[in-house]
Design a protein around this motif. Sequence first.
Motif, PDB file in Angstrom:
ATOM      1  N   THR A 176       0.833  -1.207   0.000  1.00  0.00           N
ATOM      2  CA  THR A 176       0.000   0.000   0.000  1.00  0.00           C
ATOM      3  C   THR A 176       0.863   1.250   0.000  1.00  0.00           C
ATOM      4  O   THR A 176       0.627   2.200  -0.765  1.00  0.00           O
ATOM      5  CB  THR A 176      -0.929   0.019   1.224  1.00  0.00           C
ATOM      6  OG1 THR A 176      -1.739  -1.163   1.225  1.00  0.00           O
ATOM      7  CG2 THR A 176      -1.829   1.244   1.204  1.00  0.00           C
ATOM      8  N   GLN A 177       1.884   1.255   0.854  1.00  0.00           N
ATOM      9  CA  GLN A 177       2.778   2.410   0.940  1.00  0.00           C
ATOM     10  C   GLN A 177       3.593   2.578  -0.342  1.00  0.00           C
ATOM     11  O   GLN A 177       3.819   3.700  -0.807  1.00  0.00           O
ATOM     12  CB  GLN A 177       3.715   2.247   2.136  1.00  0.00           C
ATOM     13  CG  GLN A 177       4.651   3.417   2.379  1.00  0.00           C
ATOM     14  CD  GLN A 177       3.923   4.673   2.842  1.00  0.00           C
ATOM     15  OE1 GLN A 177       2.746   4.640   3.131  1.00  0.00           O
ATOM     16  NE2 GLN A 177       4.635   5.784   2.873  1.00  0.00           N
ATOM     17  N   ILE A 178       4.033   1.478  -0.924  1.00  0.00           N
ATOM     18  CA  ILE A 178       4.821   1.535  -2.163  1.00  0.00           C
ATOM     19  C   ILE A 178       3.969   2.094  -3.310  1.00  0.00           C
ATOM     20  O   ILE A 178       4.431   2.926  -4.089  1.00  0.00           O
ATOM     21  CB  ILE A 178       5.376   0.141  -2.519  1.00  0.00           C
ATOM     22  CG1 ILE A 178       6.420  -0.280  -1.482  1.00  0.00           C
ATOM     23  CG2 ILE A 178       5.987   0.139  -3.925  1.00  0.00           C
ATOM     24  CD1 ILE A 178       6.867  -1.723  -1.599  1.00  0.00           C
ATOM     25  N   LYS A 179       2.719   1.650  -3.398  1.00  0.00           N
ATOM     26  CA  LYS A 179       1.826   2.174  -4.436  1.00  0.00           C
ATOM     27  C   LYS A 179       1.582   3.670  -4.242  1.00  0.00           C
ATOM     28  O   LYS A 179       1.505   4.442  -5.211  1.00  0.00           O
ATOM     29  CB  LYS A 179       0.490   1.419  -4.404  1.00  0.00           C
ATOM     30  CG  LYS A 179       0.586  -0.014  -4.906  1.00  0.00           C
ATOM     31  CD  LYS A 179      -0.747  -0.735  -4.738  1.00  0.00           C
ATOM     32  CE  LYS A 179      -0.642  -2.192  -5.177  1.00  0.00           C
ATOM     33  NZ  LYS A 179      -1.924  -2.927  -4.950  1.00  0.00           N
ATOM     34  N   LYS A 180       1.487   4.090  -2.980  1.00  0.00           N
ATOM     35  CA  LYS A 180       1.288   5.511  -2.676  1.00  0.00           C
ATOM     36  C   LYS A 180       2.510   6.319  -3.099  1.00  0.00           C
ATOM     37  O   LYS A 180       2.391   7.401  -3.676  1.00  0.00           O
ATOM     38  CB  LYS A 180       1.027   5.686  -1.183  1.00  0.00           C
ATOM     39  CG  LYS A 180       0.756   7.121  -0.760  1.00  0.00           C
ATOM     40  CD  LYS A 180       0.482   7.209   0.733  1.00  0.00           C
ATOM     41  CE  LYS A 180       0.264   8.655   1.164  1.00  0.00           C
ATOM     42  NZ  LYS A 180       0.018   8.743   2.642  1.00  0.00           N
ATOM     43  N   LEU A 181       3.698   5.791  -2.831  1.00  0.00           N
ATOM     44  CA  LEU A 181       4.931   6.469  -3.228  1.00  0.00           C
ATOM     45  C   LEU A 181       5.020   6.577  -4.750  1.00  0.00           C
ATOM     46  O   LEU A 181       5.404   7.618  -5.289  1.00  0.00           O
ATOM     47  CB  LEU A 181       6.143   5.717  -2.682  1.00  0.00           C
ATOM     48  CG  LEU A 181       6.441   5.892  -1.191  1.00  0.00           C
ATOM     49  CD1 LEU A 181       7.464   4.858  -0.730  1.00  0.00           C
ATOM     50  CD2 LEU A 181       6.945   7.295  -0.905  1.00  0.00           C
ATOM     51  N   CYS A 182       4.659   5.494  -5.430  1.00  0.00           N
ATOM     52  CA  CYS A 182       4.679   5.512  -6.892  1.00  0.00           C
ATOM     53  C   CYS A 182       3.735   6.579  -7.436  1.00  0.00           C
ATOM     54  O   CYS A 182       4.078   7.307  -8.381  1.00  0.00           O
ATOM     55  CB  CYS A 182       4.296   4.144  -7.449  1.00  0.00           C
ATOM     56  SG  CYS A 182       5.584   2.891  -7.286  1.00  0.00           S
ATOM     57  N   THR A 224       4.727   4.855 -12.952  1.00  0.00           N
ATOM     58  CA  THR A 224       3.770   3.824 -13.335  1.00  0.00           C
ATOM     59  C   THR A 224       4.300   2.462 -12.893  1.00  0.00           C
ATOM     60  O   THR A 224       5.367   2.036 -13.323  1.00  0.00           O
ATOM     61  CB  THR A 224       3.547   3.822 -14.854  1.00  0.00           C
ATOM     62  OG1 THR A 224       3.074   5.109 -15.251  1.00  0.00           O
ATOM     63  CG2 THR A 224       2.533   2.760 -15.253  1.00  0.00           C
ATOM     64  N   PHE A 225       3.539   1.806 -12.032  1.00  0.00           N
ATOM     65  CA  PHE A 225       3.979   0.518 -11.481  1.00  0.00           C
ATOM     66  C   PHE A 225       2.878  -0.512 -11.701  1.00  0.00           C
ATOM     67  O   PHE A 225       2.059  -0.778 -10.832  1.00  0.00           O
ATOM     68  CB  PHE A 225       4.297   0.680  -9.992  1.00  0.00           C
ATOM     69  CG  PHE A 225       4.954  -0.522  -9.356  1.00  0.00           C
ATOM     70  CD1 PHE A 225       5.784  -1.368 -10.072  1.00  0.00           C
ATOM     71  CD2 PHE A 225       4.752  -0.796  -8.009  1.00  0.00           C
ATOM     72  CE1 PHE A 225       6.393  -2.464  -9.475  1.00  0.00           C
ATOM     73  CE2 PHE A 225       5.354  -1.882  -7.396  1.00  0.00           C
ATOM     74  CZ  PHE A 225       6.176  -2.718  -8.130  1.00  0.00           C
ATOM     75  N   ASN A 226       2.854  -1.068 -12.902  1.00  0.00           N
ATOM     76  CA  ASN A 226       1.860  -2.085 -13.240  1.00  0.00           C
ATOM     77  C   ASN A 226       2.412  -3.459 -12.880  1.00  0.00           C
ATOM     78  O   ASN A 226       3.290  -3.980 -13.568  1.00  0.00           O
ATOM     79  CB  ASN A 226       1.522  -2.017 -14.731  1.00  0.00           C
ATOM     80  CG  ASN A 226       0.856  -0.704 -15.102  1.00  0.00           C
ATOM     81  OD1 ASN A 226       0.032  -0.190 -14.360  1.00  0.00           O
ATOM     82  ND2 ASN A 226       1.215  -0.147 -16.253  1.00  0.00           N
ATOM     83  N   VAL A 227       1.888  -4.019 -11.804  1.00  0.00           N
ATOM     84  CA  VAL A 227       2.396  -5.296 -11.303  1.00  0.00           C
ATOM     85  C   VAL A 227       1.663  -6.451 -11.982  1.00  0.00           C
ATOM     86  O   VAL A 227       0.432  -6.520 -11.931  1.00  0.00           O
ATOM     87  CB  VAL A 227       2.205  -5.396  -9.767  1.00  0.00           C
ATOM     88  CG1 VAL A 227       2.837  -6.670  -9.233  1.00  0.00           C
ATOM     89  CG2 VAL A 227       2.800  -4.175  -9.085  1.00  0.00           C
ATOM     90  N   PRO A 228       2.379  -7.347 -12.637  1.00  0.00           N
ATOM     91  CA  PRO A 228       1.743  -8.498 -13.288  1.00  0.00           C
ATOM     92  C   PRO A 228       0.952  -9.337 -12.281  1.00  0.00           C
ATOM     93  O   PRO A 228       1.291  -9.371 -11.090  1.00  0.00           O
ATOM     94  CB  PRO A 228       2.931  -9.291 -13.842  1.00  0.00           C
ATOM     95  CG  PRO A 228       4.041  -8.315 -13.939  1.00  0.00           C
ATOM     96  CD  PRO A 228       3.844  -7.357 -12.808  1.00  0.00           C
ATOM     97  N   GLN A 229      -0.056 -10.016 -12.764  1.00  0.00           N
ATOM     98  CA  GLN A 229      -0.923 -10.805 -11.888  1.00  0.00           C
ATOM     99  C   GLN A 229      -0.144 -11.848 -11.091  1.00  0.00           C
ATOM    100  O   GLN A 229      -0.399 -12.048  -9.903  1.00  0.00           O
ATOM    101  CB  GLN A 229      -2.004 -11.504 -12.722  1.00  0.00           C
ATOM    102  CG  GLN A 229      -3.145 -12.085 -11.892  1.00  0.00           C
ATOM    103  CD  GLN A 229      -4.013 -11.004 -11.259  1.00  0.00           C
ATOM    104  OE1 GLN A 229      -4.241  -9.967 -11.865  1.00  0.00           O
ATOM    105  NE2 GLN A 229      -4.472 -11.240 -10.042  1.00  0.00           N
ATOM    106  N   TYR A 230       0.831 -12.486 -11.734  1.00  0.00           N
ATOM    107  CA  TYR A 230       1.563 -13.549 -11.045  1.00  0.00           C
ATOM    108  C   TYR A 230       2.409 -13.012  -9.886  1.00  0.00           C
ATOM    109  O   TYR A 230       2.743 -13.762  -8.967  1.00  0.00           O
ATOM    110  CB  TYR A 230       2.468 -14.309 -12.030  1.00  0.00           C
ATOM    111  CG  TYR A 230       3.696 -13.570 -12.490  1.00  0.00           C
ATOM    112  CD1 TYR A 230       4.903 -13.694 -11.807  1.00  0.00           C
ATOM    113  CD2 TYR A 230       3.647 -12.738 -13.603  1.00  0.00           C
ATOM    114  CE1 TYR A 230       6.032 -12.995 -12.228  1.00  0.00           C
ATOM    115  CE2 TYR A 230       4.769 -12.056 -14.030  1.00  0.00           C
ATOM    116  CZ  TYR A 230       5.962 -12.186 -13.339  1.00  0.00           C
ATOM    117  OH  TYR A 230       7.066 -11.485 -13.765  1.00  0.00           O
TER     118      TYR A 230
END
Length: 248
Positions: free
Chosen positions: A157-163, A169-175
């Motif tokens: 959550t914090q990493i996504k907020k920082l991004c 843009t931090f699109n994390v693959p499903q796997y």
Amino acid sequence: MTKEEIEKSYSKRFEEIENMLNFIKKNESKIEPKIKPSDKHTADLKKSLNIQKASTILLLYNLMESTVSKAFNNIIDDIKDNNVSYTDVSKPFQKIWLNCNYQDVFDVSASFKTYKNRTEKILENIFSNESNESSDFLLFSNLITPWQLTGGNIETTQIKKLCKNFDVTFNVPQYVSDNASILIDIKNKRNQLAHGDSSFEEIGVAITTADLISWTKEVDAYLKLLIQVTTDFVHEKRYYSRGKVEPI
């Protein structure tokens, strides 16, 4: 800091985790299943291994915090190294500039006078009659308070907020994203240990070596992806405003 330097630092910390896991696996193999649990030597060994397993949680969290800190500091450092000013960066980085210059003002001990004085200082520098001084003041290298990561709270959550704050843009693959929630569990267990809410043995006894191996792989996949997207961001100089894009 180059991508190679970040990856080298990452590899060193990751190797420490692998060494700890190998140590735990090696000593687990010494516990004979036929020996009674009441055997003192076996009991002491199991207790030590539980403590080592909990210690591995700390190593994993330290890897997370160190990697995230280096990834985002690398962006700020590149802006500083290129002498980029407030007026040339995108809106998200203008906010970061302001936050850094006002960060200490929001301390609980700060007063309205402190806030007012800081505002006056910034305005005086910006509207200085000497344009060179004004331009220099707006450089990221002259931040009153350096940008730094708030420790003890790093997870997805914090990493996504920082991004989002850094416009990365931090699109994390499903796997990867399917397993990334383990970062939250690692943070929570780390804080339990750091705050003394649970002992190392209490945390370790509830964790298997297979758990640690799986968690390490999941953290590794997530963090390597973060390193990739942030270093690409720096390489392409995406922190510039759309109206001013410097060549790569």
